[in-house]
Scaffold this active site. Structure first.
Site, PDB file in Angstrom:
ATOM      1  N   ASP A 123     -48.018  17.723-100.759  1.00  0.00           N
ATOM      2  CA  ASP A 123     -48.458  16.736 -99.773  1.00  0.00           C
ATOM      3  C   ASP A 123     -47.400  15.662 -99.496  1.00  0.00           C
ATOM      4  OD1 ASP A 123     -50.409  16.082 -98.002  1.00  0.00           O
ATOM      5  OD2 ASP A 123     -51.625  14.920 -99.399  1.00  0.00           O
ATOM      6  N   TRP A 146     -48.664   6.183 -99.025  1.00  0.00           N
ATOM      7  CA  TRP A 146     -48.465   7.613 -99.267  1.00  0.00           C
ATOM      8  C   TRP A 146     -47.449   7.902-100.353  1.00  0.00           C
ATOM      9  CZ3 TRP A 146     -43.405   7.517 -98.305  1.00  0.00           C
ATOM     10  CH2 TRP A 146     -42.928   6.684 -97.295  1.00  0.00           C
ATOM     11  N   LYS A 148     -59.408   4.496 -99.610  1.00  0.00           N
ATOM     12  CA  LYS A 148     -58.790   5.080 -98.411  1.00  0.00           C
ATOM     13  C   LYS A 148     -57.340   5.467 -98.694  1.00  0.00           C
ATOM     14  CE  LYS A 148     -56.470   4.063 -94.715  1.00  0.00           C
ATOM     15  NZ  LYS A 148     -55.794   5.334 -94.417  1.00  0.00           N
ATOM     16  N   PRO A 149     -57.069   6.783 -98.733  1.00  0.00           N
ATOM     17  CA  PRO A 149     -55.674   7.211 -98.882  1.00  0.00           C
ATOM     18  C   PRO A 149     -54.936   7.100 -97.550  1.00  0.00           C
ATOM     19  CG  PRO A 149     -57.146   9.126 -98.824  1.00  0.00           C
ATOM     20  CD  PRO A 149     -58.019   7.905 -98.675  1.00  0.00           C
ATOM     21  N   THR A 200     -48.974  -4.804 -92.600  1.00  0.00           N
ATOM     22  CA  THR A 200     -50.378  -4.396 -92.758  1.00  0.00           C
ATOM     23  C   THR A 200     -51.086  -5.348 -93.717  1.00  0.00           C
ATOM     24  OG1 THR A 200     -49.546  -2.130 -92.623  1.00  0.00           O
ATOM     25  CG2 THR A 200     -51.857  -2.396 -93.173  1.00  0.00           C
ATOM     26  N   GLU A 224     -50.122  -5.636-102.731  1.00  0.00           N
ATOM     27  CA  GLU A 224     -48.871  -5.156-103.332  1.00  0.00           C
ATOM     28  C   GLU A 224     -48.049  -4.612-102.170  1.00  0.00           C
ATOM     29  OE1 GLU A 224     -48.258  -5.579-106.478  1.00  0.00           O
ATOM     30  OE2 GLU A 224     -50.253  -6.044-107.230  1.00  0.00           O
ATOM     31  N   GLY A 254     -44.091  -4.696 -99.646  1.00  0.00           N
ATOM     32  CA  GLY A 254     -42.773  -4.071 -99.586  1.00  0.00           C
ATOM     33  C   GLY A 254     -41.695  -4.792-100.384  1.00  0.00           C
ATOM     34  N   CYS A 272     -41.462   1.225-103.568  1.00  0.00           N
ATOM     35  CA  CYS A 272     -41.467  -0.195-103.201  1.00  0.00           C
ATOM     36  C   CYS A 272     -40.382  -0.955-103.955  1.00  0.00           C
ATOM     37  CB  CYS A 272     -42.838  -0.801-103.490  1.00  0.00           C
ATOM     38  SG  CYS A 272     -43.385  -0.535-105.179  1.00  0.00           S
ATOM     39  N   GLU A 313     -36.843  -3.427 -95.012  1.00  0.00           N
ATOM     40  CA  GLU A 313     -37.122  -2.310 -95.926  1.00  0.00           C
ATOM     41  C   GLU A 313     -36.983  -0.986 -95.174  1.00  0.00           C
ATOM     42  OE1 GLU A 313     -41.200  -1.746 -97.170  1.00  0.00           O
ATOM     43  OE2 GLU A 313     -40.533  -1.344 -99.225  1.00  0.00           O
ATOM     44  N   LYS A 371     -43.048 -13.870-102.787  1.00  0.00           N
ATOM     45  CA  LYS A 371     -42.749 -14.031-101.356  1.00  0.00           C
ATOM     46  C   LYS A 371     -43.484 -12.941-100.537  1.00  0.00           C
ATOM     47  CE  LYS A 371     -38.111 -14.371-101.900  1.00  0.00           C
ATOM     48  NZ  LYS A 371     -36.726 -14.747-101.646  1.00  0.00           N
ATOM     49  N   GLY A 410     -45.919  -9.707-101.920  1.00  0.00           N
ATOM     50  CA  GLY A 410     -47.306  -9.567-102.345  1.00  0.00           C
ATOM     51  C   GLY A 410     -47.968 -10.814-102.876  1.00  0.00           C
TER      52      GLY A 410
HETATM   53  P1  NAP Z   1     -48.817   0.946 -94.500  1.00  0.00           P
HETATM   54  O1  NAP Z   1     -48.463   1.497 -93.189  1.00  0.00           O
HETATM   55  O2  NAP Z   1     -48.975  -0.522 -94.650  1.00  0.00           O
HETATM   56  O3  NAP Z   1     -50.151   1.697 -94.967  1.00  0.00           O
HETATM   57  C1  NAP Z   1     -50.747   1.483 -96.216  1.00  0.00           C
HETATM   58  C2  NAP Z   1     -52.213   1.850 -96.128  1.00  0.00           C
HETATM   59  O4  NAP Z   1     -52.861   0.923 -95.259  1.00  0.00           O
HETATM   60  C3  NAP Z   1     -52.446   3.236 -95.526  1.00  0.00           C
HETATM   61  O5  NAP Z   1     -53.566   3.826 -96.133  1.00  0.00           O
HETATM   62  C4  NAP Z   1     -52.730   2.885 -94.070  1.00  0.00           C
HETATM   63  O6  NAP Z   1     -53.437   3.899 -93.397  1.00  0.00           O
HETATM   64  C5  NAP Z   1     -53.554   1.634 -94.243  1.00  0.00           C
HETATM   65  N1  NAP Z   1     -53.663   0.788 -93.051  1.00  0.00           N
HETATM   66  C6  NAP Z   1     -52.851   0.759 -91.972  1.00  0.00           C
HETATM   67  N2  NAP Z   1     -53.303  -0.151 -91.082  1.00  0.00           N
HETATM   68  C7  NAP Z   1     -54.420  -0.696 -91.605  1.00  0.00           C
HETATM   69  C8  NAP Z   1     -55.339  -1.694 -91.166  1.00  0.00           C
HETATM   70  N3  NAP Z   1     -55.209  -2.321 -89.978  1.00  0.00           N
HETATM   71  N4  NAP Z   1     -56.381  -2.019 -91.965  1.00  0.00           N
HETATM   72  C9  NAP Z   1     -56.529  -1.419 -93.165  1.00  0.00           C
HETATM   73  N5  NAP Z   1     -55.702  -0.454 -93.626  1.00  0.00           N
HETATM   74  C10 NAP Z   1     -54.643  -0.104 -92.861  1.00  0.00           C
HETATM   75  O7  NAP Z   1     -47.755   1.391 -95.602  1.00  0.00           O
HETATM   76  P2  NAP Z   1     -47.134   2.834 -95.832  1.00  0.00           P
HETATM   77  O8  NAP Z   1     -46.125   3.112 -94.774  1.00  0.00           O
HETATM   78  O9  NAP Z   1     -48.244   3.793 -96.040  1.00  0.00           O
HETATM   79  O10 NAP Z   1     -46.429   2.622 -97.246  1.00  0.00           O
HETATM   80  C11 NAP Z   1     -45.155   2.115 -97.401  1.00  0.00           C
HETATM   81  C12 NAP Z   1     -45.211   0.643 -97.785  1.00  0.00           C
HETATM   82  O11 NAP Z   1     -45.945   0.467 -98.999  1.00  0.00           O
HETATM   83  C13 NAP Z   1     -43.825   0.104 -98.090  1.00  0.00           C
HETATM   84  O12 NAP Z   1     -43.682  -1.151 -97.490  1.00  0.00           O
HETATM   85  C14 NAP Z   1     -43.804  -0.016 -99.600  1.00  0.00           C
HETATM   86  O13 NAP Z   1     -42.888  -0.965-100.108  1.00  0.00           O
HETATM   87  C15 NAP Z   1     -45.225  -0.403 -99.869  1.00  0.00           C
HETATM   88  N6  NAP Z   1     -45.570  -0.152-101.280  1.00  0.00           N
HETATM   89  C16 NAP Z   1     -45.731  -1.237-102.102  1.00  0.00           C
HETATM   90  C17 NAP Z   1     -46.005  -1.044-103.453  1.00  0.00           C
HETATM   91  C18 NAP Z   1     -46.184  -2.215-104.375  1.00  0.00           C
HETATM   92  O14 NAP Z   1     -46.764  -2.027-105.447  1.00  0.00           O
HETATM   93  N7  NAP Z   1     -45.707  -3.403-104.034  1.00  0.00           N
HETATM   94  C19 NAP Z   1     -46.135   0.247-103.956  1.00  0.00           C
HETATM   95  C20 NAP Z   1     -45.970   1.326-103.084  1.00  0.00           C
HETATM   96  C21 NAP Z   1     -45.689   1.115-101.733  1.00  0.00           C
HETATM   97  P3  NAP Z   1     -52.620   5.010 -92.531  1.00  0.00           P
HETATM   98  O15 NAP Z   1     -51.802   5.797 -93.478  1.00  0.00           O
HETATM   99  O16 NAP Z   1     -53.691   5.804 -91.925  1.00  0.00           O
HETATM  100  O17 NAP Z   1     -51.780   4.254 -91.546  1.00  0.00           O
END
Ligand code: NAP
Length: 495
Positions: free
Chosen positions: A94, A152, A176-177, A237, A255, A257, A289, A390, A460, A463
């Site tokens: 996946d 993801w 919600k994944p 987001t 948590e 970026g 991240c 990022e 900052k 998170g």
């Molecule tokens: P994302 O676009 O922010 O999406 C994260 C989750 O939020 C997904 O399930 C997404 O659904 C959902 N989402 C999107 N819009 C939303 C809304 N309006 N309301 C509620 N939920 C919503 O992030 P990503 O591209 O999947 O992941 C990459 C980011 O995650 C990077 O910035 C990375 O640094 C960060 N990250 C942070 C950590 C940490 O612990 N600090 C760990 C891992 C990743 P959809 O997939 O359907 O859009």
């Protein structure tokens, strides 16, 4: 292994097709469609939230004693470990990640449930110092229904870090994944569902609701029965979710970026630093991240260090996550690969020199996959967009520094504050720098190591709120104070 989820999702304790738009999940190694998941609709969220509220309030769950609830968590941890190989294979299909990494993530998820069970059994409510003829106590209670929204990049680990403390806290969870990677969360849902059913507990305690974030995620965040949000994902987001949570006056942990600096001092063990810098950015193909995406090397060492680094990066083995010798696997999705490539084009426009990589690999093996070569860029100022934003891919920008104050100023000149790496043989310098850099996690002579017993949080724009650590369950509970009169001394207005 519970049946590999085909198209059904977990709503209100039952497996059935969602009423939302179908999601075609794709193997990023070759572009093949793995399966079609019938995602949740807003009506499904409504149904799941109502059932979850009922499950959270059901006496057979609500009245469990900590050691009884801990037993449920242990069973989930055991079942994850038992099925670790299947969960690993599913996650590799996946997300594209290497089998070595997805196996480690599955085992870490099992460990998270076990650690949380131990934390639950040993968590104490406090008898607080009394200031009158009464006993005062501070106790913790479930919130009710909580939303867990994940990205993801490491689905099973992120899921476990929310699910385990939320269940330990006595809640029900709407999970919600991410749209691109729903499969492993659904498989985890099968495991939890079986454990709950086997223990005679309400199966609506967990719903797994794949679907678009802007529809399904938003419906979870705004649902009146949802009393807390645990979110991991992008900063934009997260900010939107924080606004929505503020409107409802509910807590949200975010948590987010990063753009983490990795610092190589002149006195570093060069071999160790080379290996650590490469692992820090190119493992998980940079989709982490905490990826060490900005490399600061002391001027005295810069040319030799970066020269050797580039030689070694060219030799990294790029291939499918299923191949045992792969070090850099495909990115999660072709669209994401294209976004990463666009950032490298931007770096060129900004005046950066691409020292290696900077393209998709050529050849039949790579033709249909979402591959991108590990890339090192230099010649950019820290203020360039490529150094500030990022990229979330296998792209490292190298910068030089001369003295520590200038280094600290540059390293901290970022909206993010998630992690930092320091490579040095000087223990005092390590401690001093580690305290001066604005980052939630600092690794010294190591990188990207995690322990569930150590709190994790960003500063900052990286998170708000903390995951992991001994207090992880408290984030999913409400605190209440009890005053308990102990003698018959009258209150001031008594006759
Ligand atoms: P994302 O676009 O922010 O999406 C994260 C989750 O939020 C997904 O399930 C997404 O659904 C959902 N989402 C999107 N819009 C939303 C809304 N309006 N309301 C509620 N939920 C919503 O992030 P990503 O591209 O999947 O992941 C990459 C980011 O995650 C990077 O910035 C990375 O640094 C960060 N990250 C942070 C950590 C940490 O612990 N600090 C760990 C891992 C990743 P959809 O997939 O359907 O859009």
């Amino acid at each position: 292994m519970p049946r590999i989820p085909a198209d059904e999702i977990l709503i209100a304790g039952h497996w059935r097709r969602g009423r939302g738009l179908p999601i075609h999940t794709v193997d990023p190694a070759d572009g093949a469609v793995l399966t079609t998941v019938h995602a949740a609709s807003v009506e499904d969220v409504e149904e799941a939230a109502r059932a979850a509220a009922g499950a959270a309030a059901a006496p057979e769950w609500r009245d469990l004693l900590p050691h009884q609830r801990a037993r449920v968590l242990h069973r989930i941890g055991d079942a994850i470990e038992e099925h670790a190989e299947d969960l690993s294979a599913l996650q590799t299909a996946d997300t594209g990640k290497t089998l070595g990494e997805t196996r480690a993530l599955a085992l870490s998820a099992a460990g998270t449930f076990r650690y949380t069970a131990a934390a639950l059994e040993t968590a104490e409510d406090a008898l607080t110092p009394s200031r009158g003829p009464y006993l005062t106590m501070s106790v913790h209670e479930p919130i009710g229904v909580v939303g867990a929204i994940n990205p993801w990049n490491s689905p099973i680990a992120s899921d476990a870090q929310k699910l385990a403390p939320a269940l330990a806290g006595g809640n029900a969870v709407l999970l919600k994944p991410a749209e691109w990677t729903p499969l492993v969360s659904l498989a985890l849902g099968r495991i939890v569902h079986q454990v709950l059913a086997g223990a005679g507990l309400p199966t609506a305690l967990l719903a797994v609701l794949p679907g678009k974030g802007s529809i399904v995620g938003d419906a979870i965040v705004r649902h009146p029965l949802v009393g807390r949000i645990g979110f991991t994902g992008g900063t934009g987001t997260g900010r939107g979710i924080a606004h929505a949570a503020a409107d409802k006056l509910i807590p949200a942990s975010l948590e987010l970026g990063g753009k983490s600096p990795t610092i190589v001092r002149e006195d570093a063990d060069v071999e160790q630093a080379l290996a650590g810098v490469m692992y820090g950015i190119f493992s998980s193909s940079g989709q982490s991240c905490v990826a060490g995406s900005r490399l600061f090397v002391h001027s005295g060492l810069y040319d030799a260090f970066v020269g050797e680094l580039v030689e070694r990066v060219r030799k990294l083995r790029v291939g499918p996550g299923t191949s045992p010798d792969t070090q850099v696997a495909p990115l999660v999705h072709h669209r994401h690969r294209d976004a990463v490539a666009a950032y490298v084009d931007l770096a060129r426009e900004e005046g950066g020199r691409v020292l290696c990589g900077g393209a998709a690999p050529q050849g039949k093996r790579y033709a249909k996959g979402a591959y991108y070569l590990p890339t090192v860029i230099d010649g950019l100022p820290n203020s360039a967009r490529t150094c500030q934003e990022e990229i979330f891919g296998p792209v490292l920008v190298a910068l030089r520094y001369d003295d520590e104050d200038e280094l600290v100023a540059q390293a901290n000149d970022s909206d993010f504050g998630l992690a930092c790496g320091i490579w040095t043989r000087d223990a005092r310098a390590a401690r001093r720098l580690g305290r001066r850099i604005e980052a939630g996690t600092v690794w010294i002579n190591t990188y990207k190591q995690f322990s569930i017993s150590t709190p994790f949080a960003g500063m900052k724009d990286s998170g708000l709120g903390t995951e992991k650590g001994r207090d992880l369950i408290r984030a999913y509970q409400r605190q209440k104070s009890l005053y308990w009169g102990t003698d018959s001394a009258p209150l001031p207005w008594a006759n």
